[in-house]
Write an enzyme that holds these catalytic residues in place. Structure first.
Site, short mmCIF file in Angstrom:
data_model
loop_
_atom_site.label_atom_id
_atom_site.label_comp_id
_atom_site.label_asym_id
_atom_site.label_seq_id
_atom_site.Cartn_x
_atom_site.Cartn_y
_atom_site.Cartn_z
N HIS A 14 0.88 -1.18 0.00
CA HIS A 14 0.00 0.00 0.00
C HIS A 14 0.91 1.23 0.00
CE1 HIS A 14 -2.78 2.91 1.92
NE2 HIS A 14 -3.77 2.07 1.63
N LYS A 60 -10.04 -1.10 10.70
CA LYS A 60 -10.10 -2.30 9.84
C LYS A 60 -10.58 -3.50 10.66
CE LYS A 60 -7.48 -0.29 6.50
NZ LYS A 60 -7.97 0.11 5.19
N GLN A 112 -4.44 -5.12 7.07
CA GLN A 112 -5.48 -6.06 6.63
C GLN A 112 -5.50 -7.31 7.50
OE1 GLN A 112 -7.85 -5.51 4.37
NE2 GLN A 112 -7.03 -3.47 4.06
N ASP A 126 3.24 -4.68 8.05
CA ASP A 126 2.01 -3.91 7.91
C ASP A 126 0.85 -4.89 8.05
OD1 ASP A 126 -0.26 -2.68 7.00
OD2 ASP A 126 0.64 -1.83 5.19
N CYS A 183 -4.78 2.31 -3.55
CA CYS A 183 -3.53 2.86 -2.99
C CYS A 183 -2.35 1.93 -3.27
CB CYS A 183 -3.65 3.13 -1.49
SG CYS A 183 -4.86 4.38 -1.10
N1 PMP Z 1 -1.63 -0.79 4.62
C1 PMP Z 1 -2.60 -1.56 4.12
C2 PMP Z 1 -2.27 -2.95 3.65
C3 PMP Z 1 -3.91 -1.09 4.07
O1 PMP Z 1 -4.89 -1.85 3.57
C4 PMP Z 1 -4.19 0.22 4.54
C5 PMP Z 1 -5.57 0.81 4.47
N2 PMP Z 1 -6.23 0.56 3.25
C6 PMP Z 1 -3.13 0.97 5.06
C7 PMP Z 1 -1.87 0.44 5.08
C8 PMP Z 1 -3.35 2.35 5.61
O2 PMP Z 1 -4.20 2.31 6.69
P1 PMP Z 1 -4.80 3.66 7.32
O3 PMP Z 1 -5.37 4.44 6.16
O4 PMP Z 1 -5.85 3.17 8.27
O5 PMP Z 1 -3.68 4.35 7.99
#
Ligand code: PMP
Length: 405
Positions: free
Chosen positions: A123, A226, A203, A200, A363
């Site tokens: 991401h 999440k 998910q 990270d 993203c």
């Molecule tokens: N990493 C991953 C794998 C994600 O799916 C997301 C959110 N879509 C993020 C980072 C960022 O999370 P946040 O916007 O809650 O900071």
């Protein structure tokens, strides 16, 4: 197998119609809905104990502090952390990763000629902070490539470790394709090569049990929203001895021991990394969400979601012109495209049929570029989804294909 029907009444938001159709919410990788016990925990905080924490002598301040610190304990237990000192409350995954990249850049541990390793599946939140660290330190960003089935090229990963990798920043589950990376195995290899490891878990947190000691990484980041908790709260878990050594990040209240105009000494963990008033209600609601999930059991949730995602993949794969992305044993998210049609048009038609999915690059622009696409349609699953939701997704997709011709 989980009976989601018995849990649906906890999620009032799901009981509504969209464009005259039953809402089918399949955008859980973006954010999950919140069950009643989480909403009640937030409400109870504001109705009964709202107060700033830690330095108050009055009863409300003590009650709020106790609830906040108990929430930290709940998170520590959920992660199998060695202690609550390793749990830093942040605003989310993005803030947690930026914190680590920021303190590593300040630490002097990374310099010109060093390498930072990420994967093609990341991401933007787990790419851009590392690019910024590279700009600040003169280090170079290296990328683990992926195969056509959306899994990482492990051979290439092992050769990349031969360089001067100082940190591996790796997603556990891809939000775009649902690929589950073998994080414990990859962590072991990276640590043996002398690198630090950040996972990270944005998910993974809602789909798999998390044991930071079994994974063996140095840092792990996730967001509350999440995993059925509110937005604006998240966690950075870090190994205590490492966090104790690394420099502070933001300066302000709570992160200090003593301040004079000449000199400041810093607080112990975890407060050293929690400058300012935190999201007190968010932390308490996050603990309620973890309790909720643990009462059901992440193994049961995972088995339930996996059955749904497999049947969705099988049925969607049977529609001519549908292309699925990611490996067969994906978790959480299922991405697909329809030959000759823009993902946005499909998403709009699905919305008109009551099915909420996400379309676009998720993203993950570098991942989309690797596959020569600008985006996909993504259906992502949670504990409250049902076989009826899968049927609605498949029927709506088949209708959309027929309408678009
Ligand atoms: N990493 C991953 C794998 C994600 O799916 C997301 C959110 N879509 C993020 C980072 C960022 O999370 P946040 O916007 O809650 O900071």
């Amino acid at each position: 197998m989980l009976p989601p029907e018995s849990l649906l009444s906890d999620f009032l938001i799901l009981d509504q119609s969209i464009h005259g159709q039953r809402l089918v919410y399949l955008d859980n990788a973006a954010t999950t809905q919140k069950p009643m016990p989480v909403l009640l925990a937030s409400r109870h905080y504001y109705e009964a104990i709202n107060s700033n924490i830690h330095r108050g002598t009055h009863q409300l301040a003590r009650a709020a502090t106790e609830a906040f610190e108990n929430a930290r304990k709940t998170v520590a237990e959920h992660l199998h952390a060695a202690s609550g000192d390793e749990v830093i409350f942040t605003s989310g995954t993005t803030a947690s990763i930026n914190l680590v990249a920021g303190i590593l850049a300040l630490s002097g541990r990374i310099g010109p000629g060093d390498e930072v390793l990420v994967s093609t599946l990341e991401h933007h939140s787990n790419i851009v902070p590392w690019q910024m660290l590279c700009q600040r330190t003169g280090a170079t960003l290296k990328v683990i490539p992926c195969h056509d089935n959306g899994t990482l090229d492990q051979q290439a990963f092992h050769s990349l470790l031969g360089g001067r990798v100082k940190i591996l920043a790796l997603t556990w589950i891809s939000n775009a394709f649902g690929t589950v990376n073998p994080v414990a195995e990859m962590t072991r290899a990276a640590k043996a090569a002398g690198a630090l490891v950040l996972i990270d878990a944005a998910q993974a947190i809602a789909h798999l049990p998390t044991d930071v000691q079994a994974i063996g990484a140095d840092f792990l980041a996730f967001s509350g929203h999440k995993i059925y908790a509110p937005t604006g709260i998240g966690v950075l878990w870090g190994r205590a001895e490492l966090l104790a050594e690394l420099p502070p990040w933001q300066g302000g209240g709570e992160m200090i021991k003593e301040v004079t105009f000449e000199h400041t000494t810093y607080n112990d963990l975890p407060f050293k990394y929690e400058a300012g008033t935190p999201n007190i209600e968010g932390a308490i609601a996050l603990a309620a969400a973890l309790d909720y999930v643990n009462a059901i059991g992440l193994d049961a949730i995972h088995a339930h979601e996996t059955a749904l995602i497999r049947s969705a993949a099988e049925a969607l794969g049977g529609i001519p012109s549908v292309r699925l992305y990611g490996p067969a044993d994906r978790s959480g998210s299922l991405s697909f495209s329809i030959e000759g049609h823009h993902h946005y048009d499909i998403g709009t038609l699905l919305d008109h049929m009551g099915v909420a999915v996400r379309t676009g690059h998720h993203c993950c622009q570098p991942l989309m570029a690797r596959f020569g696409i600008t985006g996909t349609v993504r259906a992502s699953f949670a504990l409250y989804n049902t076989p009826q939701d899968v049927a609605a997704l498949v029927t709506a997709t088949a209708k959309a294909v027929a309408m678009l011709g």
